[in-house]
Motif scaffolding. Structure first.
Motif, PDB file in Angstrom:
ATOM      1  N   MET A   1     -32.791  33.223 -36.958  1.00  0.00           N
ATOM      2  CA  MET A   1     -32.431  34.576 -37.365  1.00  0.00           C
ATOM      3  C   MET A   1     -30.938  34.836 -37.243  1.00  0.00           C
ATOM      4  SD  MET A   1     -34.931  36.493 -38.424  1.00  0.00           S
ATOM      5  CE  MET A   1     -36.694  36.715 -38.395  1.00  0.00           C
ATOM      6  N   ALA A   2     -30.345  34.262 -36.196  1.00  0.00           N
ATOM      7  CA  ALA A   2     -28.934  34.536 -35.945  1.00  0.00           C
ATOM      8  C   ALA A   2     -28.063  34.065 -37.096  1.00  0.00           C
ATOM      9  CB  ALA A   2     -28.497  33.876 -34.633  1.00  0.00           C
ATOM     10  N   ILE A   3     -28.352  32.854 -37.632  1.00  0.00           N
ATOM     11  CA  ILE A   3     -27.527  32.328 -38.720  1.00  0.00           C
ATOM     12  C   ILE A   3     -27.701  33.170 -39.984  1.00  0.00           C
ATOM     13  CG2 ILE A   3     -29.298  30.688 -39.488  1.00  0.00           C
ATOM     14  CD1 ILE A   3     -25.470  30.200 -39.504  1.00  0.00           C
ATOM     15  N   PHE A   4     -28.934  33.657 -40.228  1.00  0.00           N
ATOM     16  CA  PHE A   4     -29.165  34.533 -41.384  1.00  0.00           C
ATOM     17  C   PHE A   4     -28.362  35.824 -41.240  1.00  0.00           C
ATOM     18  CE2 PHE A   4     -32.706  31.690 -41.800  1.00  0.00           C
ATOM     19  CZ  PHE A   4     -33.042  31.691 -43.141  1.00  0.00           C
ATOM     20  N   ASN A   5     -28.404  36.415 -40.063  1.00  0.00           N
ATOM     21  CA  ASN A   5     -27.640  37.648 -39.829  1.00  0.00           C
ATOM     22  C   ASN A   5     -26.147  37.421 -40.014  1.00  0.00           C
ATOM     23  OD1 ASN A   5     -29.574  39.689 -39.211  1.00  0.00           O
ATOM     24  ND2 ASN A   5     -29.969  38.698 -37.242  1.00  0.00           N
ATOM     25  N   LEU A   6     -25.649  36.318 -39.450  1.00  0.00           N
ATOM     26  CA  LEU A   6     -24.219  36.037 -39.524  1.00  0.00           C
ATOM     27  C   LEU A   6     -23.753  35.884 -40.960  1.00  0.00           C
ATOM     28  CD1 LEU A   6     -21.530  35.337 -38.149  1.00  0.00           C
ATOM     29  CD2 LEU A   6     -22.305  32.953 -38.057  1.00  0.00           C
ATOM     30  N   LEU A   9     -24.436  39.291 -43.157  1.00  0.00           N
ATOM     31  CA  LEU A   9     -23.556  40.390 -42.766  1.00  0.00           C
ATOM     32  C   LEU A   9     -22.099  40.082 -43.066  1.00  0.00           C
ATOM     33  CD1 LEU A   9     -25.198  41.451 -39.384  1.00  0.00           C
ATOM     34  CD2 LEU A   9     -25.358  42.606 -41.597  1.00  0.00           C
ATOM     35  N   SER A  10     -21.671  38.831 -42.833  1.00  0.00           N
ATOM     36  CA  SER A  10     -20.282  38.454 -43.119  1.00  0.00           C
ATOM     37  C   SER A  10     -19.981  38.580 -44.606  1.00  0.00           C
ATOM     38  CB  SER A  10     -20.013  37.025 -42.645  1.00  0.00           C
ATOM     39  OG  SER A  10     -20.192  36.909 -41.254  1.00  0.00           O
ATOM     40  N   CYS A  11     -20.859  38.020 -45.430  1.00  0.00           N
ATOM     41  CA  CYS A  11     -20.636  38.094 -46.879  1.00  0.00           C
ATOM     42  C   CYS A  11     -20.747  39.536 -47.377  1.00  0.00           C
ATOM     43  CB  CYS A  11     -21.641  37.204 -47.609  1.00  0.00           C
ATOM     44  SG  CYS A  11     -21.403  35.435 -47.320  1.00  0.00           S
ATOM     45  N   CYS A  51     -28.404  44.430 -46.869  1.00  0.00           N
ATOM     46  CA  CYS A  51     -29.804  44.800 -46.629  1.00  0.00           C
ATOM     47  C   CYS A  51     -30.688  43.590 -46.384  1.00  0.00           C
ATOM     48  CB  CYS A  51     -30.339  45.596 -47.821  1.00  0.00           C
ATOM     49  SG  CYS A  51     -29.542  47.199 -48.052  1.00  0.00           S
ATOM     50  N   ALA A  52     -30.212  42.389 -46.830  1.00  0.00           N
ATOM     51  CA  ALA A  52     -31.028  41.184 -46.652  1.00  0.00           C
ATOM     52  C   ALA A  52     -30.919  40.598 -45.259  1.00  0.00           C
ATOM     53  CB  ALA A  52     -30.625  40.139 -47.681  1.00  0.00           C
ATOM     54  N   ALA A  53     -29.970  41.046 -44.458  1.00  0.00           N
ATOM     55  CA  ALA A  53     -29.849  40.541 -43.089  1.00  0.00           C
ATOM     56  C   ALA A  53     -31.101  40.928 -42.307  1.00  0.00           C
ATOM     57  CB  ALA A  53     -28.605  41.113 -42.424  1.00  0.00           C
ATOM     58  N   PRO A  54     -31.731  39.979 -41.593  1.00  0.00           N
ATOM     59  CA  PRO A  54     -32.969  40.295 -40.856  1.00  0.00           C
ATOM     60  C   PRO A  54     -32.833  41.507 -39.942  1.00  0.00           C
ATOM     61  CG  PRO A  54     -32.620  37.935 -40.911  1.00  0.00           C
ATOM     62  CD  PRO A  54     -31.402  38.548 -41.534  1.00  0.00           C
ATOM     63  N   ALA A  55     -31.678  41.665 -39.314  1.00  0.00           N
ATOM     64  CA  ALA A  55     -31.490  42.822 -38.424  1.00  0.00           C
ATOM     65  C   ALA A  55     -31.617  44.129 -39.196  1.00  0.00           C
ATOM     66  CB  ALA A  55     -30.114  42.739 -37.756  1.00  0.00           C
ATOM     67  N   ASN A  56     -31.102  44.149 -40.420  1.00  0.00           N
ATOM     68  CA  ASN A  56     -31.186  45.361 -41.231  1.00  0.00           C
ATOM     69  C   ASN A  56     -32.549  45.510 -41.883  1.00  0.00           C
ATOM     70  OD1 ASN A  56     -28.579  46.160 -40.646  1.00  0.00           O
ATOM     71  ND2 ASN A  56     -27.686  45.065 -42.383  1.00  0.00           N
TER      72      ASN A  56
END
Length: 406
Positions: A1-6, A9-11, A51-56
């Motif tokens: 999950m962390a890599i997906f969020n990073l 969110l960065s992009c 919106c695609a970031a798992p946290a969001n």
């Protein structure tokens, strides 16, 4: 999950910064269909990534109160991005009136697709929240299967159209004289290939799921990371036509430093003529274009100051020796100039009574590149030419002999 969020969110933040820049830069052109399409493309891509970031995704689902509502939101944003990107390249390639005849079909078609996706989602049973594997988990549910199919096909067509028209536009003869624009279009083409390949992979996995094969599900999970990377070429594509023409080429930058160091010995040798005019503007010490421009200005100023002290005998001696050595016309001129400057710049040259020369003898370069080359030849002759040494020595010996006879 962390890599997906990073990554997402960065992009997404990069996309927001690009959106803010474009809104500010194009605020005077609001109302232009081309500008609306451009801003829409950046807007939908940036918010789709955020919106695609798992946290969001979890936050969106909780806030809406609808399980997996984030999937509908993100996929709708992706479809809108594909449609606006397709419309944008059509406005680039065709006049506004001609492009609109095609763009209105895109607007109606993609709006209908989003509406159909909303209806299909609302009719589906998606009560279990799936933040990462929504596609593969619900792939065999008929309404979600159709929902995913039209979403992926629309994305593939829109991004494929963007890639095709950008590449075709980059090959047009009309922009052959605008290399930065051509390069920018090719980066736009590259930016479209990422989401297009994402859609192809996801569609392949969807079809295999329908066939009962789940061995490729991992591809569906990781494919969105590929799509998110499209923000990098998109930023490059939008920056190149704007900033590219303002930046000198690396080869020109290197040539200017070479010119600077070639002129430096002559510049140092003549600085005593008027050191007060030597100037390097604040913040320009590492700018070779500014440094060379200042060198040329200062060398020309010192040359004019020394012209009244030029010794015709030195020039004639240097010219004679240069012709005997079969030098070219430019090399002869450089040798004569270097010899004159060496004598006039010395204490002996300044001790003589100045003689005002006619303006025709004072040679100034008019073309910038030619002026650089002329001064480089003079500087090298001043330092290294045996003809300059011989001409100066011959005249000095003649002067000494004349002084002894007196």
């Amino acid at each position: 999950m962390a890599i997906f969020n990073l990554i997402y969110l960065s992009c997404g933040v990069v996309g927001l910064l690009l959106l803010a820049y474009k809104i500010r830069a194009l605020r005077s052109s609001w109302g232009s269909p081309r500008v609306v399409a451009l801003i829409s493309t950046v807007f939908f891509s940036a918010f789709a990534l955020l919106c695609a970031a798992p946290a969001n995704i979890g936050w969106i689902n909780r806030t809406s109160g609808v399980p997996n509502f984030a999937a509908l939101l993100v996929y709708s944003l992706v479809v809108c991005f594909a449609g606006s990107a397709f419309a944008l390249v059509l406005y680039w390639r065709y006049p506004a009136a001609q492009a609109w005849r095609r763009v209105r079909l895109i607007v109606v078609g993609y709006a209908s697709i989003v509406a159909a996706m909303i209806v299909l989602f609302s009719e589906s049973e998606v009560g279990e929240e799936r933040q990462v594997d929504f596609d593969t988990f619900y792939a065999t549910q008929p309404t979600i299967a159709v929902f995913l199919f039209i979403y992926l096909v629309a994305t593939m067509i829109g991004c494929g159209g963007q890639a095709y028209h950008c590449w075709q536009g980059s090959c047009d003869e009309a922009i052959s004289t605008r290399p930065w624009l051509r390069l920018g279009l090719r980066w736009y083409c590259a930016a479209a290939l990422f989401p297009m390949m994402f859609a192809v992979i996801k569609l392949f996995v969807l079809l295999t799921n329908w066939a009962g094969e789940h061995g490729f599900d991992v591809l569906s999970t990781t494919a969105p990371l590929m799509a998110s990377l499209s923000m990098i070429p998109l930023v490059i594509a939008m920056a190149l036509p704007v900033f590219g023409p303002r930046r000198p080429s690396p080869s020109l930058w290197v040539r200017r430093w070479r010119t600077y160091f070639a002129l430096r010995p002559l510049h140092r040798a003549l600085v005593h003529v008027n050191p007060a005019i030597v100037l390097v503007a604040p913040g320009k010490h590492l700018n070779p274009h500014h440094r060379v421009r200042r060198q040329i200005i200062e060398l020309n100023d010192w040359r004019w100051a020394l012209t009244p002290y030029f010794d015709l005998n030195v020039g004639e001696a240097a010219a004679s020796l240069a012709h005997e050595a079969s030098l070219t016309k430019d090399e002869v001129a450089a040798v004569v100039e270097a010899a004159q400057l060496r004598v006039a710049g010395s204490s002996g040259g300044r001790a003589r009574e100045p003689v005002r020369r006619p303006a025709a003898e004072i040679v100034d370069g008019t073309d910038l590149a030619a002026e650089h080359d002329r001064w480089v030849r003079i500087s090298r002759a001043y330092q290294h030419s045996p003809i300059v040494d011989a001409a100066v020595a011959a005249v000095a010996a003649r002067v000494d002999a004349a002084g002894g006879m007196e």
